[in-house]
Design a protein around this motif. Structure first.
Motif, short mmCIF file in Angstrom:
data_model
loop_
_atom_site.label_atom_id
_atom_site.label_comp_id
_atom_site.label_asym_id
_atom_site.label_seq_id
_atom_site.Cartn_x
_atom_site.Cartn_y
_atom_site.Cartn_z
N THR A 1 -8.49 10.95 2.12
CA THR A 1 -7.78 11.18 0.87
C THR A 1 -8.64 10.79 -0.32
O THR A 1 -8.65 11.48 -1.35
N LEU B 1 0.24 4.26 -2.60
CA LEU B 1 0.04 5.63 -2.15
C LEU B 1 1.09 6.56 -2.77
O LEU B 1 0.78 7.70 -3.15
N CYS C 1 -0.45 9.84 4.47
CA CYS C 1 -0.91 8.47 4.76
C CYS C 1 0.25 7.49 4.83
O CYS C 1 0.22 6.55 5.63
N PRO D 1 -1.59 11.53 0.16
CA PRO D 1 -1.01 10.18 0.17
C PRO D 1 0.34 10.11 0.90
O PRO D 1 0.64 9.11 1.54
N ALA E 1 0.04 7.20 -6.28
CA ALA E 1 -1.03 8.20 -6.31
C ALA E 1 -0.46 9.60 -6.16
O ALA E 1 -0.92 10.55 -6.82
N PHE E 2 0.54 9.75 -5.30
CA PHE E 2 1.21 11.04 -5.14
C PHE E 2 1.84 11.48 -6.46
O PHE E 2 1.70 12.64 -6.87
N GLN F 1 0.82 -1.21 0.00
CA GLN F 1 0.00 0.00 0.00
C GLN F 1 0.85 1.26 0.00
O GLN F 1 0.42 2.29 -0.50
N VAL G 1 -6.72 7.53 4.70
CA VAL G 1 -6.89 7.14 3.29
C VAL G 1 -8.32 7.40 2.85
O VAL G 1 -8.56 7.82 1.72
N ALA H 1 -4.89 0.77 -2.35
CA ALA H 1 -4.13 0.90 -1.11
C ALA H 1 -5.04 0.71 0.10
O ALA H 1 -4.66 0.06 1.08
N ARG H 2 -6.26 1.25 0.03
CA ARG H 2 -7.21 1.06 1.12
C ARG H 2 -7.56 -0.41 1.30
O ARG H 2 -7.64 -0.91 2.42
N GLU I 1 -5.40 4.71 -4.88
CA GLU I 1 -5.76 4.93 -3.48
C GLU I 1 -6.80 3.90 -3.02
O GLU I 1 -6.76 3.45 -1.87
N GLN J 1 -9.89 13.08 -3.38
CA GLN J 1 -9.65 12.65 -4.75
C GLN J 1 -10.94 12.65 -5.57
O GLN J 1 -10.91 12.99 -6.75
#
Length: 135
Positions: free
Chosen positions: A72, A10, A55, A52, A13-14, A6, A69, A117-118, A114, A76
């Motif tokens: 976040t 993340l 997180c 992210p 995503a960044f 994850q 998250v 990752a969650r 994301e 998003q």
């Protein structure tokens, strides 16, 4: 921290959110005659890009990381909505707006990273709970 999948999603995503700053969608938002649209887009995009990373730094507390998250993901969703609104005010999807469409695709890809990752954070929480039950 880095060995968890994850964290990589993340960070991905960044990177995706940060790359929108160098895209035509961002330039179109900043060139809008209504200054508040460009300013709102820039502020929400900055928050969506930095959340992210926040997180990632919360890796010691998985439940706390999961809550952040979720926040976040909400930011998003707002970002994808703003990007879609800007794209549709320019004229919608088309070959003449290919660069702006790529910006929206980057935002959607960051959203999906994301989400994944969650899911992986939830899997980690369930794994730790099952190990506690075994003990």
């Amino acid at each position: 921290m880095i060995q968890r999948i994850q964290t990589l999603f993340l960070f991905f995503a960044f990177l995706l959110n940060g790359s929108v700053f160098f895209n035509a969608l961002y330039r179109q938002a900043m060139n809008d005659p209504s200054q508040w649209i460009g300013l709102t887009f820039a502020i929400v995009l900055t928050a969506a890009a930095l959340m992210p990373l926040v997180c990632i730094l919360l890796y010691k507390s998985r439940s706390n990381q999961l809550q952040w998250v979720k926040i976040t993901l909400l930011i998003q969703v707002i970002m994808v909505g703003l990007g879609s609104g800007i794209l549709f005010t320019l004229g919608g999807f088309g070959t003449f707006l290919w660069d702006e469409t790529i910006g929206l695709i980057l935002l959607v890809a960051a959203f999906s990273a994301e989400l994944y990752a969650r899911k992986k954070i939830r899997d980690d929480i369930e794994l730790v709970k099952s190990m506690d039950r075994i003990r």
